[in-house]
Scaffold this active site. Structure first.
Site: not given
Ligand code: F6P
Length: 354
Positions: A14, A85, A119, A141, A143, A145, A187
């Site tokens: 992301g 894939r 990660d 990230t 997050d 985390d 998440r």
């Molecule tokens: O890990 C970063 C994050 O923004 C999370 O907080 C969230 O759950 C996820 O990515 C969303 O991912 P996507 O953009 O694939 O929906």
């Protein structure tokens, strides 16, 4: 000193505010300090499946990108060359194309790659390293985390965005005497909810690390009313563990809506829900994130010059250091329910639903 003439750089997973600041810093440092050529690999490792899509990144290409959100290289969170894939005769087939990816990097003249990612991307980097590719990592990230680093760039900007939203929601909550639920990202960990919740003056904060019950939330709302507070703001992390009573009601939608519905039903309150979503991943990076991302970009280039392949840059005790990617991956950094900031929040009367 490693014998390097050309490096590649890719962004995976992301996006996060600050990715472009890393790219800019790495290009500037590689060219000005080491006289290396830099190749921008588009869309994570996918860019090495079609090497003709990669292009040289010059100083001119990175000019003006420091304040821009997103990544000029593009990204994907589905590009794993070990589990690629494809569809063959209408059937999904999963193939290992990592050897092609490594061969294509060599064809492009790339001696080493900077992998900017979370990660998942660092796990792929480690597997490619084991197959002989020279790589260094930059953690990313919103997050926050990843346990290997004190902070990741993007987090500070996301907290600013969420705090700003809570500030704005405050006025409607107060004017209409409502319960307002704000769902934020996170998440697996509640860092954004905790920080934005405290910074935005929320009254309830729900995070994955602290189990909660709807009954306790409703009691808190009633307690606030006894103090003359006719509105409540609840910040909810998207990754909260649902108690049994909510699991039964869940149809897989947003947890913020689920919590909001449960409060409306149990407390007989007028509730509104705002799901902030990807707004938190967008926008211009904060000065803190720009600086951290810039330090990471320069450190990653220096790491390559020193031959530190298989390592990832990180922030420890406010200093930029490097850790083995192998030790860094799969280690989630979650909120300690007894952490200082949680205790501070509790002292202010903020309820965690427990
Ligand atoms: O890990 C970063 C994050 O923004 C999370 O907080 C969230 O759950 C996820 O990515 C969303 O991912 P996507 O953009 O694939 O929906």
């Amino acid at each position: 000193m490693a014998d390097i003439r050309c490096i590649g750089i890719c962004t995976g997973g992301g996006d996060a505010p600050g990715l472009n600041a890393v790219i800019r810093a790495a290009v500037k440092c590689a060219f000005l300090k080491y006289k290396w050529k830099v190749i921008g690999i588009p869309d994570g490792f996918d860019g090495l499946i079609w090497p003709e899509k990669s292009r040289e990144l010059t100083l001119k290409n990175v000019s003006g990108i420091l304040p821009r959100g997103g990544t000029i290289l593009g990204t994907t969170n589905r590009g794993n060359p070990f589990k690629y894939r494809t569809v063959d005769n209408g059937k999904e087939v999963i193939r290992d194309i990592s050897a092609d990816v490594i061969a294509n990097a060599t064809k492009l003249g790339i001696d080493a790659v900077i992998v900017i990612g979370g990660d998942g991307s660092q796990k792929i980097a480690l597997e490619l390293l084991e197959k002989g590719m020279k790589l260094v990592g930059v953690p990313k990230t919103i997050d926050n985390d990843l346990s290997a680093t004190e902070t990741t760039f993007g987090f500070d900007t996301a907290v600013h965005t969420a705090t700003d939203a809570i500030d704005k929601i405050h006025t409607t909550a107060e004017s209409h005497h409502r319960v307002m639920v704000v769902e934020v990202m996170g998440r697996d960990a509640g860092w954004i909810a905790l920080h934005a919740g405290v910074a935005g003056g929320a009254h309830l904060i729900l995070i994955p690390e602290i189990p909660f019950s709807v009954d306790r939330i409703c009691r808190h709302i009633v307690e606030r009313e006894a103090y003359g507070k006719r509105f409540t703001i609840a910040v909810v992390a998207e990754g909260i563990q649902l108690p049994r009573e909510l699991k039964q009601l869940s149809r897989g939608g947003s947890v913020g809506n689920l919590v909001g519905d449960a409060i409306a039903l149990a407390a007989h309150k007028e509730v509104r829900v705002s799901v902030l979503g990807h707004i938190q991943r967008g926008g211009s990076p904060s000065p803190f994130d720009r600086i951290l991302a810039t330090r990471f970009g320069v450190a990653a280039v220096d790491l390559i010059a020193q031959g530190g392949f298989g390592k990832m840059v990180c922030l420890r005790n406010a200093r930029i250091e490097a850790v083995d990617i192998a030790d860094a991956i799969g280690q989630l950094k979650i909120v300690d329910p007894h952490a200082d900031l949680v205790c501070t929040a509790r002292s202010l009367g903020i309820c965690f639903g427990d």
